[in-house]
Design an enzyme around this catalytic site. Structure first.
Site, PDB file in Angstrom:
ATOM      1  N   HIS A   1       6.298   4.688  12.565  1.00  7.02           N
ATOM      2  CA  HIS A   1       6.293   4.512  11.065  1.00  7.02           C
ATOM      3  C   HIS A   1       7.344   5.798  10.780  1.00  7.02           C
ATOM      4  CE1 HIS A   1       4.221   4.079   7.289  1.00  7.02           C
ATOM      5  NE2 HIS A   1       4.977   5.346   6.830  1.00  7.02           N
TER       6      HIS A   1
ATOM      7  N   ASN B   1      10.255   4.522   2.921  1.00 10.73           N
ATOM      8  CA  ASN B   1      10.055   3.897   4.243  1.00 10.73           C
ATOM      9  C   ASN B   1      11.207   3.209   4.747  1.00 10.73           C
ATOM     10  OD1 ASN B   1       6.908   4.314   4.828  1.00 10.73           O
ATOM     11  ND2 ASN B   1       7.015   3.480   2.625  1.00 10.73           N
TER      12      ASN B   1
ATOM     13  N   ARG C   1       0.988  -1.267   0.182  1.00  9.26           N
ATOM     14  CA  ARG C   1      -0.005  -0.145   0.032  1.00  9.26           C
ATOM     15  C   ARG C   1       0.927   1.215   0.043  1.00  9.26           C
ATOM     16  NH1 ARG C   1      -0.685   4.624   2.847  1.00  9.26           N
ATOM     17  NH2 ARG C   1      -0.482   3.519   4.541  1.00  9.26           N
ATOM     18  N   ASP C   2       1.588   1.584   1.155  1.00 14.08           N
ATOM     19  CA  ASP C   2       2.523   2.706   1.292  1.00 14.08           C
ATOM     20  C   ASP C   2       3.530   2.917   0.363  1.00 14.08           C
ATOM     21  OD1 ASP C   2       2.761   5.158   2.156  1.00 14.08           O
ATOM     22  OD2 ASP C   2       3.995   4.466   3.874  1.00 14.08           O
TER      23      ASP C   2
ATOM     24  N   HIS D   1      10.273   7.247   7.703  1.00 12.53           N
ATOM     25  CA  HIS D   1      10.863   7.490   6.596  1.00 12.53           C
ATOM     26  C   HIS D   1      12.119   7.803   6.809  1.00 12.53           C
ATOM     27  CE1 HIS D   1       7.074   7.638   3.841  1.00 12.53           C
ATOM     28  NE2 HIS D   1       6.580   7.372   5.116  1.00 12.53           N
TER      29      HIS D   1
ATOM     30  N   CYS E   1       4.987   9.529  -0.237  1.00 16.71           N
ATOM     31  CA  CYS E   1       3.729  10.028   0.030  1.00 16.71           C
ATOM     32  C   CYS E   1       3.611  11.088  -1.135  1.00 16.71           C
ATOM     33  CB  CYS E   1       3.703  10.990   1.388  1.00 16.71           C
ATOM     34  SG  CYS E   1       2.108  11.633   1.729  1.00 16.71           S
TER      35      CYS E   1
END
Length: 308
Positions: free
Chosen positions: A217, A259, A24-25, A219, A250
């Protein structure tokens, strides 16, 4: 394939949960549309490598994230083991309707800690976003779903600069009060440093949010993701988001790079003797395969070292 020498360190958990966000991300910011069969195979390979929480897709409107327009089709192609959690991101009640129709049992909602990002990402203010979240979360809980809450821009915002810790805690605590079982604190543009991580986690626990509800989370924009993650572990956090091969960014924050790479995280955890249940060599093979599908090398340093 080389492995790190295991030398445990004090003050760390015996076991951690890796919340894999690659499908997803990781993929949402790719400009070229990835075929749905490739996405499904990617998820299957991640699960075969031992990952037991894999965020698969998002039911956001296709106009905003075209890469994830195939969410329903993707989920229909998956037949995952019963012990695998496969959450999806939903932005609102319309997204929840689609998720429920697809048989999803776990969702995540995505909040902003800052006004500018709330306007750009959600077309709302920080306060107004809760008017959208509340019926979505209430319905999801009534249907027996688990709900995760993301808070973005926890450590800095590309438009507003520094973000006050109390501002982040206020938003996050409201998500927990709404019924979110877990709260992921996002360093969306990768500017956090260890002292800031300690201060934010301490502020949340001081505000009454249990440490076992917090996830992190990070980055890796400034190369701090692993240091920040280790700091979070020392504070008692045991769930960390990461992305196989270091995929991601993003779409609403151009300064956000990839990430934390799951392989880089695993190398550290394996060296510390912390259990994850994930097979690093299999995951490296998966990320090399995915990099070939995307036509560009993986940014993960561990993938580069072990597959080179």
């Amino acid at each position: 394939m080389r492995t790190p020498q295991r030398v445990p360190a004090g003050g760390l958990p015996d076991e951690v949960t890796i919340y894999e966000v690659g499908p997803r991300d990781g993929l949402q910011n790719e400009s070229a549309i990835v075929d749905v069969k490739v996405k499904a195979e990617f998820i299957r390979r991640l699960v075969e490598a031992g990952l037991r929480t894999v965020e698969t897709t998002s039911f956001v409107h296709p106009k905003w994230v075209p890469q994830l327009a195939d969410a329903t089709e993707l989920l229909a192609q998956l037949d995952l083991p019963d012990d695998v959690r496969a959450p999806v991101l939903v932005p609102n009640e319309r997204g929840l309707d689609r998720a429920l129709a697809a048989g999803v049992r776990e969702i995540a909602i995505f909040a902003s800690a800052t006004e500018t990002f709330a306007a750009k990402n959600l077309n709302s203010t920080v306060d107004e976003q809760f008017a959208m979240f509340t019926p979505t979360v209430q319905r999801a809980l009534a249907e027996g779903l688990s709900v995760r809450g993301y808070v973005s821009m926890c450590y800095g915002d590309p438009w507003e600069g520094d973000v006050p810790i109390e501002q982040v805690v206020k938003v996050g605590a409201r998500l927990v009060d709404l019924g979110c079982h877990e709260l992921s604190l996002g360093d969306t543009i990768g500017v956090a440093t260890p002292g800031h991580v300690t201060a934010l986690i301490s502020a949340f626990t001081a505000a009454g949010v249990p440490i076992d509800k917090l996830a992190v989370h990070f980055h890796d924009t400034y190369g701090q993701a692993l240091a920040n993650t280790l700091t979070a572990f020392r504070e008692g956090v045991t769930t960390v988001d990461s992305s196989a091969g270091g995929l991601g960014g993003c779409p609403y924050a151009e300064s956000a790079t990839g990430n934390l790479a799951t392989e880089d995280l695993l190398w550290q955890l394996n060296g510390l003797g912390i259990k994850t249940g994930v097979d690093l060599p299999k995951l490296v093979e998966t990320s090399v395969w995915m990099a070939e599908q995307l036509g560009k090398p993986s940014p993960s340093r561990v993938v580069q070292a072990l597959a080179g």
